[in-house]
Design a protein around this motif. Structure first.
Motif, short mmCIF file in Angstrom:
data_model
loop_
_atom_site.label_atom_id
_atom_site.label_comp_id
_atom_site.label_asym_id
_atom_site.label_seq_id
_atom_site.Cartn_x
_atom_site.Cartn_y
_atom_site.Cartn_z
N GLY A 17 4.91 3.24 -1.38
CA GLY A 17 5.45 3.07 -0.02
C GLY A 17 6.91 3.49 0.06
N THR A 18 7.69 3.08 -0.93
CA THR A 18 9.11 3.45 -0.98
C THR A 18 9.26 4.96 -1.12
OG1 THR A 18 9.69 1.33 -1.95
CG2 THR A 18 11.27 3.11 -2.23
N MET A 19 8.46 5.53 -1.99
CA MET A 19 8.49 6.97 -2.21
C MET A 19 8.10 7.72 -0.93
SD MET A 19 6.76 8.94 -5.42
CE MET A 19 5.17 9.34 -4.71
N ALA A 20 7.11 7.22 -0.22
CA ALA A 20 6.67 7.85 1.02
C ALA A 20 7.79 7.85 2.06
CB ALA A 20 5.43 7.15 1.57
N GLN A 21 8.55 6.76 2.15
CA GLN A 21 9.66 6.69 3.10
C GLN A 21 10.70 7.75 2.78
OE1 GLN A 21 10.89 2.61 2.73
NE2 GLN A 21 9.55 1.93 4.38
N GLN A 22 11.00 7.94 1.51
CA GLN A 22 11.97 8.95 1.09
C GLN A 22 11.46 10.36 1.39
OE1 GLN A 22 12.52 7.93 -3.02
NE2 GLN A 22 13.92 6.24 -2.55
#
Length: 77
Positions: A17-22
């Motif tokens: 999820g964090t990677m997707a936001q970036q």
């Protein structure tokens, strides 16, 4: 990471999820890749559907991911 998330690993899901936001912030193919992470985790493997609207580099990346997932999904004998 997709495989771990698919198996219900909460930590991996959070990292994804964090990677997707970036990736969304990066725009372009990275944003498109962020948009297909959930379908990948849910089991989508249709390369044409997953690479729709991507440039050659994005397509190459998605095809590589699909290839690795296929290896992980194939039971070893």
């Amino acid at each position: 990471m997709v495989n771990g998330a698919r198996k219900g690993n909460i930590e991996t899901l959070q990292l994804l999820g964090t990677m997707a936001q970036q990736m969304l912030q990066a725009g372009g193919d990275m944003a498109r890749l962020a948009g297909i992470l959930r379908p990948l985790v849910k089991g989508e493997r249709d390369a044409d559907k997953l690479t729709e609207g991507m440039g050659p580099e994005g397509e190459k990346l998605v095809l590589g991911i699909l290839e690795e997932l296929a290896k992980l999904d194939t039971p070893s004998h």
